[in-house]
Design a protein around this motif. Structure first.
Motif, PDB file in Angstrom:
ATOM      1  N   ALA A  13     -10.659  -5.916  -0.977  1.00 48.60           N
ATOM      2  CA  ALA A  13     -10.905  -4.901   0.047  1.00 48.60           C
ATOM      3  C   ALA A  13      -9.961  -3.705  -0.028  1.00 48.60           C
ATOM      4  O   ALA A  13     -10.306  -2.620   0.433  1.00 48.60           O
ATOM      5  CB  ALA A  13     -10.796  -5.540   1.435  1.00 48.60           C
ATOM      6  N   LEU A  14      -8.775  -3.906  -0.596  1.00 45.95           N
ATOM      7  CA  LEU A  14      -7.765  -2.850  -0.571  1.00 45.95           C
ATOM      8  C   LEU A  14      -7.508  -2.266  -1.957  1.00 45.95           C
ATOM      9  O   LEU A  14      -7.475  -3.004  -2.941  1.00 45.95           O
ATOM     10  CB  LEU A  14      -6.442  -3.395  -0.029  1.00 45.95           C
ATOM     11  CG  LEU A  14      -6.417  -3.859   1.416  1.00 45.95           C
ATOM     12  CD1 LEU A  14      -5.063  -4.452   1.741  1.00 45.95           C
ATOM     13  CD2 LEU A  14      -6.740  -2.715   2.368  1.00 45.95           C
ATOM     14  N   PRO A  15      -7.256  -0.963  -2.018  1.00 48.67           N
ATOM     15  CA  PRO A  15      -6.799  -0.389  -3.285  1.00 48.67           C
ATOM     16  C   PRO A  15      -5.367  -0.868  -3.560  1.00 48.67           C
ATOM     17  O   PRO A  15      -4.671  -1.327  -2.652  1.00 48.67           O
ATOM     18  CB  PRO A  15      -6.847   1.121  -3.042  1.00 48.67           C
ATOM     19  CG  PRO A  15      -6.786   1.274  -1.560  1.00 48.67           C
ATOM     20  CD  PRO A  15      -7.395   0.037  -0.969  1.00 48.67           C
ATOM     21  N   PRO A  16      -4.914  -0.762  -4.814  1.00 45.00           N
ATOM     22  CA  PRO A  16      -3.582  -1.281  -5.169  1.00 45.00           C
ATOM     23  C   PRO A  16      -2.444  -0.784  -4.279  1.00 45.00           C
ATOM     24  O   PRO A  16      -1.567  -1.559  -3.902  1.00 45.00           O
ATOM     25  CB  PRO A  16      -3.394  -0.816  -6.615  1.00 45.00           C
ATOM     26  CG  PRO A  16      -4.776  -0.660  -7.144  1.00 45.00           C
ATOM     27  CD  PRO A  16      -5.613  -0.213  -5.974  1.00 45.00           C
ATOM     28  N   ARG A  21       1.545  -2.122  -0.022  1.00 41.72           N
ATOM     29  CA  ARG A  21       2.158  -1.881   1.293  1.00 41.72           C
ATOM     30  C   ARG A  21       2.096  -3.138   2.148  1.00 41.72           C
ATOM     31  O   ARG A  21       3.006  -3.403   2.925  1.00 41.72           O
ATOM     32  CB  ARG A  21       1.484  -0.718   2.012  1.00 41.72           C
ATOM     33  CG  ARG A  21       1.973   0.642   1.554  1.00 41.72           C
ATOM     34  CD  ARG A  21       1.565   1.764   2.491  1.00 41.72           C
ATOM     35  NE  ARG A  21       0.126   1.896   2.673  1.00 41.72           N
ATOM     36  CZ  ARG A  21      -0.698   2.508   1.820  1.00 41.72           C
ATOM     37  NH1 ARG A  21      -0.217   3.064   0.730  1.00 41.72           N
ATOM     38  NH2 ARG A  21      -1.985   2.586   2.069  1.00 41.72           N
ATOM     39  N   GLN A  22       1.031  -3.919   2.015  1.00 38.60           N
ATOM     40  CA  GLN A  22       0.884  -5.144   2.800  1.00 38.60           C
ATOM     41  C   GLN A  22       1.823  -6.252   2.318  1.00 38.60           C
ATOM     42  O   GLN A  22       2.397  -6.960   3.128  1.00 38.60           O
ATOM     43  CB  GLN A  22      -0.564  -5.659   2.710  1.00 38.60           C
ATOM     44  CG  GLN A  22      -1.576  -4.796   3.398  1.00 38.60           C
ATOM     45  CD  GLN A  22      -1.432  -4.857   4.904  1.00 38.60           C
ATOM     46  OE1 GLN A  22      -1.186  -5.913   5.483  1.00 38.60           O
ATOM     47  NE2 GLN A  22      -1.559  -3.710   5.553  1.00 38.60           N
ATOM     48  N   LEU A  23       1.966  -6.404   0.998  1.00 34.28           N
ATOM     49  CA  LEU A  23       2.728  -7.524   0.452  1.00 34.28           C
ATOM     50  C   LEU A  23       4.147  -7.182   0.035  1.00 34.28           C
ATOM     51  O   LEU A  23       4.981  -8.072  -0.095  1.00 34.28           O
ATOM     52  CB  LEU A  23       2.003  -8.102  -0.773  1.00 34.28           C
ATOM     53  CG  LEU A  23       1.135  -9.311  -0.502  1.00 34.28           C
ATOM     54  CD1 LEU A  23      -0.001  -9.015   0.419  1.00 34.28           C
ATOM     55  CD2 LEU A  23       0.673  -9.918  -1.782  1.00 34.28           C
ATOM     56  N   THR A 156       3.362  -6.766  -7.448  1.00 31.57           N
ATOM     57  CA  THR A 156       2.178  -6.785  -6.595  1.00 31.57           C
ATOM     58  C   THR A 156       0.971  -6.184  -7.296  1.00 31.57           C
ATOM     59  O   THR A 156      -0.140  -6.679  -7.156  1.00 31.57           O
ATOM     60  CB  THR A 156       2.463  -6.044  -5.268  1.00 31.57           C
ATOM     61  OG1 THR A 156       3.659  -6.571  -4.711  1.00 31.57           O
ATOM     62  CG2 THR A 156       1.344  -6.248  -4.278  1.00 31.57           C
ATOM     63  N   ARG A 157       1.173  -5.146  -8.097  1.00 34.06           N
ATOM     64  CA  ARG A 157       0.026  -4.547  -8.793  1.00 34.06           C
ATOM     65  C   ARG A 157      -0.580  -5.525  -9.798  1.00 34.06           C
ATOM     66  O   ARG A 157      -1.781  -5.563  -9.999  1.00 34.06           O
ATOM     67  CB  ARG A 157       0.401  -3.220  -9.443  1.00 34.06           C
ATOM     68  CG  ARG A 157       1.321  -3.314 -10.623  1.00 34.06           C
ATOM     69  CD  ARG A 157       1.550  -1.955 -11.294  1.00 34.06           C
ATOM     70  NE  ARG A 157       2.491  -2.084 -12.376  1.00 34.06           N
ATOM     71  CZ  ARG A 157       3.790  -1.914 -12.280  1.00 34.06           C
ATOM     72  NH1 ARG A 157       4.324  -1.544 -11.135  1.00 34.06           N
ATOM     73  NH2 ARG A 157       4.567  -2.070 -13.328  1.00 34.06           N
ATOM     74  N   THR A 158       0.249  -6.368 -10.432  1.00 32.12           N
ATOM     75  CA  THR A 158      -0.251  -7.379 -11.358  1.00 32.12           C
ATOM     76  C   THR A 158      -1.042  -8.442 -10.603  1.00 32.12           C
ATOM     77  O   THR A 158      -2.119  -8.854 -11.043  1.00 32.12           O
ATOM     78  CB  THR A 158       0.904  -8.032 -12.135  1.00 32.12           C
ATOM     79  OG1 THR A 158       1.619  -7.014 -12.834  1.00 32.12           O
ATOM     80  CG2 THR A 158       0.413  -9.076 -13.107  1.00 32.12           C
TER      81      THR A 158
END
Length: 176
Positions: A13-16, A21-23, A156-158
């Motif tokens: 649901a979210l872009p990277p 920002r969430q994690l 997080t991006r990975t």
């Protein structure tokens, strides 16, 4: 802790950038604890090399069943303590983990995380090598072991990419 399966919907649901920002900048991913224990009050027990090896392999092959440790929000420079004590930032309920086992240090300016053992009984290992007393830089995909508990350090991006790739390929779906 959240499961990888629970995070899959958020990743889709979210872009990277919003996902990060969430994690936060990185995630620590581990196998679910085998059983609830009272390890916080127990004396530290010796880690078993066979359990450490098994835990490292499980991280690589059991992605869908892993748990993502929820960490407090990180500032520009922050320290996260790992151990059995309830005042640690990441409480690990396993008797092979010392009460105050290791410390992670996040540096936002360098986009870098380091780890250092805090004089634990069983030591801290990075990719199956003992840290001894030195501080080491964590790299995307490293496996960090504290006692018999392993964490897969992923940026997080990975993690976001892996979650989305699983959605696209159907990885982890259970049929019949």
């Amino acid at each position: 802790m959240l499961s990888v399966q629970e995070l899959r919907g958020l990743g889709a649901a979210l872009p990277p950038s919003a996902f990060q920002r969430q994690l936060g900048p990185f995630a620590l991913i581990q196998r679910p604890p085998s059983e609830a224990s009272t390890a916080v009050l127990a004396p530290t027990r010796m880690a078993a090399p066979s359990e450490i090896e098994q835990g490292m392999l499980a991280l690589l092959f059991e992605f869908e069943h892993l748990r993502v440790a929820t960490l407090p929000p990180l500032n520009a420079t922050d320290r996260l303590r790992i151990g059995r004590r309830m005042d640690c930032d990441l409480v690990v309920d396993d008797a092979s983990v010392s009460k105050m086992h290791a410390e992670l240090r996040w540096n936002e300016a360098d986009q870098r995380c380091t780890v250092q053992d805090l004089g634990s009984t069983n030591g801290t290992f990075l990719n199956a090598r003992s840290l001894g007393g030195r501080e080491a830089v964590l790299r995307d995909g490293d496996i960090l072991s504290v006692g018999n508990v392993q964490f897969w350090y992923l940026l997080t991006r990975t993690l976001h990419e892996r979650l989305r790739a699983g959605e696209a390929t159907g990885l982890g779906s259970r049929s019949g």
